[in-house]
Design a protein around this motif. Structure first.
Motif, PDB file in Angstrom:
ATOM      1  N   LYS A  71       0.835  -1.203   0.000  1.00  0.00           N
ATOM      2  CA  LYS A  71       0.000   0.000   0.000  1.00  0.00           C
ATOM      3  C   LYS A  71       0.869   1.253   0.000  1.00  0.00           C
ATOM      4  O   LYS A  71       0.713   2.173   0.816  1.00  0.00           O
ATOM      5  CB  LYS A  71      -0.984  -0.015   1.177  1.00  0.00           C
ATOM      6  N   GLN A  72       1.814   1.250  -0.943  1.00  0.00           N
ATOM      7  CA  GLN A  72       2.728   2.379  -1.073  1.00  0.00           C
ATOM      8  C   GLN A  72       2.899   2.737  -2.543  1.00  0.00           C
ATOM      9  O   GLN A  72       2.804   1.862  -3.418  1.00  0.00           O
ATOM     10  CB  GLN A  72       4.099   2.033  -0.473  1.00  0.00           C
ATOM     11  N   PHE A  73       3.160   3.995  -2.803  1.00  0.00           N
ATOM     12  CA  PHE A  73       3.492   4.402  -4.157  1.00  0.00           C
ATOM     13  C   PHE A  73       4.456   5.580  -4.077  1.00  0.00           C
ATOM     14  O   PHE A  73       4.513   6.287  -3.062  1.00  0.00           O
ATOM     15  CB  PHE A  73       2.252   4.727  -5.002  1.00  0.00           C
ATOM     16  N   SER A  74       5.235   5.728  -5.124  1.00  0.00           N
ATOM     17  CA  SER A  74       6.267   6.754  -5.085  1.00  0.00           C
ATOM     18  C   SER A  74       6.409   7.437  -6.440  1.00  0.00           C
ATOM     19  O   SER A  74       6.056   6.869  -7.481  1.00  0.00           O
ATOM     20  CB  SER A  74       7.611   6.166  -4.654  1.00  0.00           C
ATOM     21  N   LEU A  75       6.912   8.654  -6.389  1.00  0.00           N
ATOM     22  CA  LEU A  75       7.196   9.439  -7.594  1.00  0.00           C
ATOM     23  C   LEU A  75       8.702   9.557  -7.733  1.00  0.00           C
ATOM     24  O   LEU A  75       9.389   9.933  -6.768  1.00  0.00           O
ATOM     25  CB  LEU A  75       6.569  10.835  -7.489  1.00  0.00           C
ATOM     26  N   HIS A  76       9.193   9.220  -8.913  1.00  0.00           N
ATOM     27  CA  HIS A  76      10.613   9.377  -9.219  1.00  0.00           C
ATOM     28  C   HIS A  76      10.743  10.413 -10.322  1.00  0.00           C
ATOM     29  O   HIS A  76      10.068  10.287 -11.369  1.00  0.00           O
ATOM     30  CB  HIS A  76      11.221   8.062  -9.709  1.00  0.00           C
ATOM     31  N   ILE A  77      11.572  11.420 -10.088  1.00  0.00           N
ATOM     32  CA  ILE A  77      11.853  12.410 -11.118  1.00  0.00           C
ATOM     33  C   ILE A  77      13.301  12.226 -11.527  1.00  0.00           C
ATOM     34  O   ILE A  77      14.227  12.469 -10.740  1.00  0.00           O
ATOM     35  CB  ILE A  77      11.624  13.853 -10.607  1.00  0.00           C
ATOM     36  N   MET A  78      13.489  11.752 -12.749  1.00  0.00           N
ATOM     37  CA  MET A  78      14.834  11.518 -13.258  1.00  0.00           C
ATOM     38  C   MET A  78      15.400  12.820 -13.825  1.00  0.00           C
ATOM     39  O   MET A  78      14.646  13.685 -14.273  1.00  0.00           O
ATOM     40  CB  MET A  78      14.793  10.466 -14.366  1.00  0.00           C
ATOM     41  N   ASP A  79      16.739  12.932 -13.798  1.00  0.00           N
ATOM     42  CA  ASP A  79      17.406  14.111 -14.380  1.00  0.00           C
ATOM     43  C   ASP A  79      16.689  15.389 -13.896  1.00  0.00           C
ATOM     44  O   ASP A  79      16.255  16.224 -14.696  1.00  0.00           O
ATOM     45  CB  ASP A  79      17.375  14.012 -15.908  1.00  0.00           C
ATOM     46  N   SER A  80      16.556  15.547 -12.597  1.00  0.00           N
ATOM     47  CA  SER A  80      15.836  16.682 -12.020  1.00  0.00           C
ATOM     48  C   SER A  80      16.422  18.009 -12.501  1.00  0.00           C
ATOM     49  O   SER A  80      17.654  18.166 -12.603  1.00  0.00           O
ATOM     50  CB  SER A  80      15.880  16.609 -10.490  1.00  0.00           C
ATOM     51  N   GLN A  81      15.524  18.944 -12.789  1.00  0.00           N
ATOM     52  CA  GLN A  81      15.906  20.260 -13.311  1.00  0.00           C
ATOM     53  C   GLN A  81      15.421  21.360 -12.361  1.00  0.00           C
ATOM     54  O   GLN A  81      14.422  21.182 -11.661  1.00  0.00           O
ATOM     55  CB  GLN A  81      15.295  20.464 -14.692  1.00  0.00           C
ATOM     56  N   PRO A  82      16.098  22.508 -12.372  1.00  0.00           N
ATOM     57  CA  PRO A  82      15.628  23.619 -11.519  1.00  0.00           C
ATOM     58  C   PRO A  82      14.161  23.968 -11.753  1.00  0.00           C
ATOM     59  O   PRO A  82      13.454  24.361 -10.824  1.00  0.00           O
ATOM     60  CB  PRO A  82      16.561  24.766 -11.915  1.00  0.00           C
TER      61      PRO A  82
END
Lengths: 116, 113
Positions: A71-82
């Motif tokens: 019962k978990q979910f996550s957000l991944h942001i690759m190559d994060s930008q300003p």
């Protein structure tokens, strides 16, 4: 049971790094899990969403990973930008009220700062 | 062409006064919402209307009275304002069938002095 717990409260990431935000829920009746992005002075806007019949959804640099058993979910942001610097909210909803509304229960938000 | 528009964007008023916030959507959606965002950025639903009918009233004090004259408009009237009412109020709309995306307005920041 109606809560969605979100962590961390704030996150600092270097440009080009990976940002990861996590959420957990209790109510197994939830069947829709969106992530919203909010810039200062603006309303939240849908970023990406997932339903529990899939374990991952990717749109560009943004990926949702979903673990139904935990019962978990996550957000991944690759190559994060300003330009990704914003507040991110996870949310959950379920079909209720005879399907007459799409009530969203929001997490507490994560303030992401991407340093150049 | 703004999809969900709210007015006013800012309100500053004294305790005890009455104020209204107006919301209009041009997306053809059948459901509209009011959410409150507090100083810690927590977003909580207050009301939801479907085709002018109240669907959700999330234990909001009865000093708050929403009104939906038609499915494109949802207004919020607040009586006897209190310090704790200071927040950003967001209007949103969605189509209940198909995609469940909520479209939010830019918010109305209410400050009660």
């Amino acid at each position: 049971q109606q809560q969605v717990k979100q962590s961390p409260q704030s996150l600092i990431v270097q440009k080009g790094g990976i940002s990861i935000i996590n959420c957990a829920y209790e109510n197994t009746a939830f069947d829709y899990f969106p992530w919203y992005q909010q810039f200062p002075g603006k309303g939240p806007a849908l970023l990406i969403a997932i339903r529990p019949d899939v374990s991952e959804k990717k749109e560009g640099r943004f990926t949702i990973s979903f673990n139904k058993s935990a019962k978990q979910f996550s957000l991944h942001i690759m190559d994060s930008q300003p330009g990704d610097s914003a507040t991110y909210f996870c949310a959950a909803s379920m079909r209720d009220y005879g399907g007459a509304t799409n009530k969203l229960i929001f997490g507490t938000g994560t303030l992401l700062a991407v340093q150049p | 062409d703004t999809a969900v528009s709210q007015t006013p964007k800012y309100l500053v008023t004294q305790m005890g006064n009455d104020k209204s916030i107006k919301c209009e959507q041009n997306l053809g959606h059948d459901t509209m919402y009011w959410y409150k965002q507090d100083s810690k950025k927590f977003l909580k639903i207050m009301f939801s209307y479907n085709n002018k009918e109240l669907i959700i009233n999330e234990t909001v004090p009865n000093r708050f009275s929403p009104k939906s004259p038609d499915k494109a408009h949802l207004n919020l009237h607040i009586n006897s304002l209190e310090l704790g009412d200071s927040a950003v109020y967001f209007c949103a709309s969605s189509q209940v069938s198909g995609l469940r995306e909520l479209f939010f307005g830019e918010g109305s920041r209410l400050t009660v002095l």
